[in-house]
Design a protein around this motif. Structure first.
Motif, PDB file in Angstrom:
ATOM      1  N   PHE A 159       0.821  -1.205   0.000  1.00 35.22           N
ATOM      2  CA  PHE A 159       0.000   0.000   0.000  1.00 35.22           C
ATOM      3  C   PHE A 159       0.861   1.264   0.000  1.00 35.22           C
ATOM      4  O   PHE A 159       0.470   2.297  -0.544  1.00 35.22           O
ATOM      5  CB  PHE A 159      -0.904   0.038   1.241  1.00 35.22           C
ATOM      6  CG  PHE A 159      -2.141  -0.792   1.116  1.00 35.22           C
ATOM      7  CD1 PHE A 159      -2.995  -0.640   0.039  1.00 35.22           C
ATOM      8  CD2 PHE A 159      -2.444  -1.729   2.071  1.00 35.22           C
ATOM      9  CE1 PHE A 159      -4.148  -1.405  -0.068  1.00 35.22           C
ATOM     10  CE2 PHE A 159      -3.594  -2.503   1.976  1.00 35.22           C
ATOM     11  CZ  PHE A 159      -4.444  -2.343   0.901  1.00 35.22           C
ATOM     12  N   LEU A 195      -2.038  -8.178  -5.105  1.00 36.64           N
ATOM     13  CA  LEU A 195      -3.348  -7.544  -5.168  1.00 36.64           C
ATOM     14  C   LEU A 195      -3.328  -6.150  -4.553  1.00 36.64           C
ATOM     15  O   LEU A 195      -3.872  -5.192  -5.113  1.00 36.64           O
ATOM     16  CB  LEU A 195      -4.385  -8.405  -4.454  1.00 36.64           C
ATOM     17  CG  LEU A 195      -4.828  -9.677  -5.182  1.00 36.64           C
ATOM     18  CD1 LEU A 195      -5.635 -10.574  -4.249  1.00 36.64           C
ATOM     19  CD2 LEU A 195      -5.640  -9.315  -6.418  1.00 36.64           C
ATOM     20  N   ARG A 196      -2.662  -6.030  -3.423  1.00 34.80           N
ATOM     21  CA  ARG A 196      -2.619  -4.736  -2.757  1.00 34.80           C
ATOM     22  C   ARG A 196      -1.730  -3.746  -3.508  1.00 34.80           C
ATOM     23  O   ARG A 196      -2.012  -2.549  -3.566  1.00 34.80           O
ATOM     24  CB  ARG A 196      -2.158  -4.919  -1.313  1.00 34.80           C
ATOM     25  CG  ARG A 196      -3.260  -5.510  -0.436  1.00 34.80           C
ATOM     26  CD  ARG A 196      -2.719  -6.228   0.808  1.00 34.80           C
ATOM     27  NE  ARG A 196      -3.791  -6.713   1.658  1.00 34.80           N
ATOM     28  CZ  ARG A 196      -4.496  -7.814   1.415  1.00 34.80           C
ATOM     29  NH1 ARG A 196      -4.263  -8.532   0.344  1.00 34.80           N
ATOM     30  NH2 ARG A 196      -5.461  -8.191   2.242  1.00 34.80           N
ATOM     31  N   LEU A 198      -1.161  -3.711  -6.839  1.00 37.85           N
ATOM     32  CA  LEU A 198      -1.861  -3.284  -8.050  1.00 37.85           C
ATOM     33  C   LEU A 198      -2.999  -2.315  -7.736  1.00 37.85           C
ATOM     34  O   LEU A 198      -3.328  -1.448  -8.557  1.00 37.85           O
ATOM     35  CB  LEU A 198      -2.411  -4.500  -8.799  1.00 37.85           C
ATOM     36  CG  LEU A 198      -1.372  -5.456  -9.394  1.00 37.85           C
ATOM     37  CD1 LEU A 198      -2.060  -6.660 -10.027  1.00 37.85           C
ATOM     38  CD2 LEU A 198      -0.485  -4.748 -10.417  1.00 37.85           C
ATOM     39  N   SER A 199      -3.585  -2.447  -6.553  1.00 38.55           N
ATOM     40  CA  SER A 199      -4.696  -1.565  -6.192  1.00 38.55           C
ATOM     41  C   SER A 199      -4.244  -0.121  -5.982  1.00 38.55           C
ATOM     42  O   SER A 199      -5.084   0.783  -5.934  1.00 38.55           O
ATOM     43  CB  SER A 199      -5.399  -2.082  -4.930  1.00 38.55           C
ATOM     44  OG  SER A 199      -4.562  -1.954  -3.790  1.00 38.55           O
ATOM     45  N   ASN A 200      -2.924   0.104  -5.867  1.00 30.10           N
ATOM     46  CA  ASN A 200      -2.419   1.473  -5.709  1.00 30.10           C
ATOM     47  C   ASN A 200      -2.588   2.303  -6.975  1.00 30.10           C
ATOM     48  O   ASN A 200      -2.629   3.527  -6.918  1.00 30.10           O
ATOM     49  CB  ASN A 200      -0.918   1.455  -5.367  1.00 30.10           C
ATOM     50  CG  ASN A 200      -0.658   1.006  -3.951  1.00 30.10           C
ATOM     51  OD1 ASN A 200      -1.536   1.063  -3.104  1.00 30.10           O
ATOM     52  ND2 ASN A 200       0.548   0.541  -3.694  1.00 30.10           N
ATOM     53  N   ASP A 202      -4.232   4.033 -10.281  1.00 36.09           N
ATOM     54  CA  ASP A 202      -5.538   4.461 -10.769  1.00 36.09           C
ATOM     55  C   ASP A 202      -5.599   4.262 -12.279  1.00 36.09           C
ATOM     56  O   ASP A 202      -4.605   3.913 -12.921  1.00 36.09           O
ATOM     57  CB  ASP A 202      -5.830   5.919 -10.388  1.00 36.09           C
ATOM     58  CG  ASP A 202      -4.787   6.888 -10.914  1.00 36.09           C
ATOM     59  OD1 ASP A 202      -4.342   6.716 -12.065  1.00 36.09           O
ATOM     60  OD2 ASP A 202      -4.425   7.829 -10.177  1.00 36.09           O
ATOM     61  N   GLN A 233      -9.252 -12.041  -8.886  1.00 35.17           N
ATOM     62  CA  GLN A 233      -9.200 -10.622  -8.503  1.00 35.17           C
ATOM     63  C   GLN A 233      -8.078  -9.891  -9.233  1.00 35.17           C
ATOM     64  O   GLN A 233      -8.215  -8.716  -9.583  1.00 35.17           O
ATOM     65  CB  GLN A 233      -9.000 -10.506  -6.991  1.00 35.17           C
ATOM     66  CG  GLN A 233     -10.110 -11.107  -6.153  1.00 35.17           C
ATOM     67  CD  GLN A 233      -9.771 -11.059  -4.677  1.00 35.17           C
ATOM     68  OE1 GLN A 233      -9.558  -9.981  -4.112  1.00 35.17           O
ATOM     69  NE2 GLN A 233      -9.704 -12.222  -4.046  1.00 35.17           N
ATOM     70  N   CYS A 236      -9.378  -8.998 -12.559  1.00 31.44           N
ATOM     71  CA  CYS A 236     -10.326  -7.890 -12.457  1.00 31.44           C
ATOM     72  C   CYS A 236      -9.611  -6.552 -12.334  1.00 31.44           C
ATOM     73  O   CYS A 236      -9.952  -5.585 -13.026  1.00 31.44           O
ATOM     74  CB  CYS A 236     -11.247  -8.121 -11.261  1.00 31.44           C
ATOM     75  SG  CYS A 236     -12.514  -6.844 -11.048  1.00 31.44           S
ATOM     76  N   ILE A 237      -8.601  -6.481 -11.460  1.00 32.62           N
ATOM     77  CA  ILE A 237      -7.859  -5.234 -11.270  1.00 32.62           C
ATOM     78  C   ILE A 237      -7.137  -4.835 -12.548  1.00 32.62           C
ATOM     79  O   ILE A 237      -7.163  -3.666 -12.961  1.00 32.62           O
ATOM     80  CB  ILE A 237      -6.862  -5.368 -10.103  1.00 32.62           C
ATOM     81  CG1 ILE A 237      -7.608  -5.462  -8.775  1.00 32.62           C
ATOM     82  CG2 ILE A 237      -5.897  -4.173 -10.076  1.00 32.62           C
ATOM     83  CD1 ILE A 237      -6.700  -5.680  -7.589  1.00 32.62           C
ATOM     84  N   GLU A 240      -9.672  -3.523 -15.138  1.00 37.21           N
ATOM     85  CA  GLU A 240     -10.376  -2.282 -14.807  1.00 37.21           C
ATOM     86  C   GLU A 240      -9.442  -1.086 -14.647  1.00 37.21           C
ATOM     87  O   GLU A 240      -9.810   0.038 -15.017  1.00 37.21           O
ATOM     88  CB  GLU A 240     -11.186  -2.479 -13.526  1.00 37.21           C
ATOM     89  CG  GLU A 240     -12.361  -3.441 -13.690  1.00 37.21           C
ATOM     90  CD  GLU A 240     -13.154  -3.595 -12.409  1.00 37.21           C
ATOM     91  OE1 GLU A 240     -12.716  -3.048 -11.360  1.00 37.21           O
ATOM     92  OE2 GLU A 240     -14.211  -4.265 -12.443  1.00 37.21           O
ATOM     93  N   LYS A 241      -8.249  -1.315 -14.088  1.00 32.48           N
ATOM     94  CA  LYS A 241      -7.380  -0.185 -13.753  1.00 32.48           C
ATOM     95  C   LYS A 241      -6.255   0.051 -14.754  1.00 32.48           C
ATOM     96  O   LYS A 241      -5.677   1.143 -14.769  1.00 32.48           O
ATOM     97  CB  LYS A 241      -6.778  -0.381 -12.356  1.00 32.48           C
ATOM     98  CG  LYS A 241      -7.779  -0.207 -11.232  1.00 32.48           C
ATOM     99  CD  LYS A 241      -7.067   0.005  -9.916  1.00 32.48           C
ATOM    100  CE  LYS A 241      -8.026   0.433  -8.824  1.00 32.48           C
ATOM    101  NZ  LYS A 241      -7.318   0.851  -7.596  1.00 32.48           N
TER     102      LYS A 241
END
Length: 291
Positions: A159, A195-196, A198-200, A202, A233, A236-237, A240-241
């Motif tokens: 993160f 996962l965490r 890649l979620s950073n 946008d 997941q 999905c990331i 979408e991102k």
């Protein structure tokens, strides 16, 4: 190379003054002498450090950081570094912060704001602040970045890696992702960390290619582990991102040489990315034996 004689040091110093020199490799293991790294101060014409492998106990690199008292204090033009590779994994006492202090400090012979290709071994959770300082100093020149991720790794580090100053990254590489532990989705093992991380990002990111290296220890439970570890997941990331994504490459390091096992793993991995397939993003998978 573990020790430099006076004659060898003088010879290398003359080589580093060659106006045609554009790349330099440091490769030192178990060294008791920091002179090889300190020779970089003489690389007046150095334009790119294509590979840096500086594996030294931290106290020795600390000696280098304080070496300014012994060096010529006359200002010199810094060389524009374009490639930086810090391979620190395997050295228990290595400290990324010390290396970053040197590259960003007043005694560094390099200007790092032109780095286009960065590869760093993340060692522990203490690397976070040092890594973010380096990423911010490099800024928008960074085009390709790669991280080696040890297991286990605190997922909070994923993160806290800040890439907002590196808006022009086109290629992202992540190696050593362990996807075997079915019960480790919320732990620090590879898939949870991935996962965490890649979620950073946008949806405005410009990443066109992602390379992932996954480690497969047990080929008998692989399909179950791959599904349970959350790779749906990941798909999905990515879909979408990562709207600029043009290619996903997955290298699987497998504890087997059986072609049938390779074929099953290939099929399983390809089937795990339906959203990318729907977008027309090619997913390439290849298996190699884990040494």
């Amino acid at each position: 190379m573990d020790h430099l004689t006076v004659d060898l040091r003088q010879s290398l110093q003359w080589v580093l003054l060659l106006p045609s020199l554009t790349s330099l490799t440091f490769r030192m293991r178990n060294s008791d002498d920091t002179n090889l790294v300190s020779l970089a101060y003489h690389a007046e014409s150095l334009m790119g450090l294509l590979r840096t492998c500086v594996i030294l106990p931290s106290w020795q690199f600390q000696d280098l950081l304080t070496q300014g008292d012994q060096e010529d204090d006359e200002p010199r033009e810094r060389s524009h570094l374009s490639h930086l590779n810090l391979e620190l994994a395997g050295e228990a006492e290595a400290n990324l912060g010390l290396y970053v202090d040197w590259f960003l400090g007043p005694r560094s012979p390099f200007e790092i704001s032109h780095i286009q290709n960065l590869r760093i071994d993340l060692l522990d959770n203490e690397d976070e602040k040092a890594l973010n300082r380096l990423l911010r100093a490099i800024g928008s020149s960074l085009v390709e970045v790669g991280f080696y991720v040890p297991n286990p790794m605190d997922v909070e580090l994923a993160f806290n890696i800040k890439l907002e100053y590196n808006s022009n990254i086109r290629v992202l590489s992540l190696t050593n992702i362990n996807i075997e532990d079915v019960d480790a989705v919320d732990s620090g093992f590879g898939t949870a960390w991935l996962l965490r991380f890649l979620s950073n990002f946008d949806a405005s990111n410009k990443i066109e290619r992602i390379r992932l290296q996954v480690i497969i220890f047990d080929t008998y439970t692989f399909e179950e582990a791959y599904s349970a570890a959350g790779w749906g997941q990941v798909d999905c990331i990515l879909a979408e991102k990562f709207r600029k994504l043009e290619e996903l490459d997955i290298q699987a390091l497998v504890a087997s040489t059986d072609p049938e096992v390779y074929s099953e793993i290939d099929e399983c991995m390809l089937d795990a990315h339906p959203m990318l397939h729907e977008r027309g993003v090619p997913v390439a998978v290849w298996c190699t034996e884990r040494s």
